[in-house]
Design a protein around this motif. Structure first.
Motif, PDB file in Angstrom:
ATOM      1  N   LEU A 184       0.857  -1.181   0.000  1.00  0.00           N
ATOM      2  CA  LEU A 184       0.000   0.000   0.000  1.00  0.00           C
ATOM      3  C   LEU A 184       0.892   1.229   0.000  1.00  0.00           C
ATOM      4  N   HIS A 185       0.502   2.248  -0.770  1.00  0.00           N
ATOM      5  CA  HIS A 185       1.363   3.441  -0.913  1.00  0.00           C
ATOM      6  C   HIS A 185       2.778   3.019  -1.316  1.00  0.00           C
TER       7      HIS A 185
ATOM      8  N   SER B 233       3.180  -1.532   5.477  1.00  0.00           N
ATOM      9  CA  SER B 233       2.396  -0.309   5.391  1.00  0.00           C
ATOM     10  C   SER B 233       1.983   0.136   6.783  1.00  0.00           C
TER      11      SER B 233
ATOM     12  N   ASP C 122       1.194   7.446   3.537  1.00  0.00           N
ATOM     13  CA  ASP C 122       0.918   6.243   4.320  1.00  0.00           C
ATOM     14  C   ASP C 122       0.786   6.618   5.796  1.00  0.00           C
TER      15      ASP C 122
END
Length: 196
Positions: A103-104, A109, A136
């Protein structure tokens, strides 16, 4: 999960670029008697072993460990996320490692850690978002606050990469905006139930 507790039972911390400076001030200042688990996710190079435990083990009064899958979340310990795994808080409470997609652009994450910890601890959680170069952690911090936990952000002026705390400040009004020297005293006070 929180019945009768006066202070948080867990502290989750996330950061990326520039966050080692804040951690270097904060983690060694946490007292040995802190009766809370501390879980830290930093964006790390995926292809290299983490040196975070080596860096902090001899500087901290608390125990320092790299998180293991299914490991109980024990008070008085700092757990660092290993490279290339999401680190989650699960029922028990225990830790869980995941290889779900980044994620990001990041695995681990911060959002994954913060959101999972909020689900388990609710109002007994304090989350602190440090310096970093992307967004994030902002969404996860909002979830912590929505679940009744305490949301803290590093003051952008003190961050080597202010984008991460600025993203959080654009999304929520945190309970505390902190310079690095203020972080350990506040976390200790929160655990003692002296401030909110």
């Amino acid at each position: 999960m929180t019945g009768g507790l006066r202070g948080p039972r867990a502290i989750v911390i996330g950061g990326s670029a520039g966050s080692l400076d804040a951690l270097g001030v904060m983690l060694p200042a946490l007292p040995a008697q802190l009766d809370a688990a501390v879980v830290v996710t930093l964006h790390l190079p995926r292809e290299q072993p983490s040196l975070l435990c080596d860096i902090f083990r001899h500087r901290c009064a608390l125990q320092v460990r790299e998180a293991q899958d299914k490991e109980p979340l024990t008070p008085g310990t700092i757990f660092f996320a290993p490279p290339d795994y999401h680190l989650l808080v699960d029922a028990g409470p225990s830790l869980a490692l995941s290889i779900d997609p980044p994620l990001h652009f990041s695995r681990p994450s911060i959002d994954v850690l913060f959101e999972s910890a909020a689900d388990v601890y609710g109002p007994a959680l304090t989350a602190l978002l440090l310096s970093g170069a992307n967004a994030d952690g902002a969404r996860g911090l909002a979830v912590v606050q929505r679940m009744g936990g305490i949301a803290c952000v590093q003051a952008p002026a003190s961050a080597g990469a202010p984008a991460m705390p600025e993203a959080a400040l654009a999304l929520i009004t945190p309970d505390h905006v902190l310079m690095p020297a203020q972080m350990a005293p506040l976390l200790n006070q929160l655990h003692q139930g002296r401030v909110s």
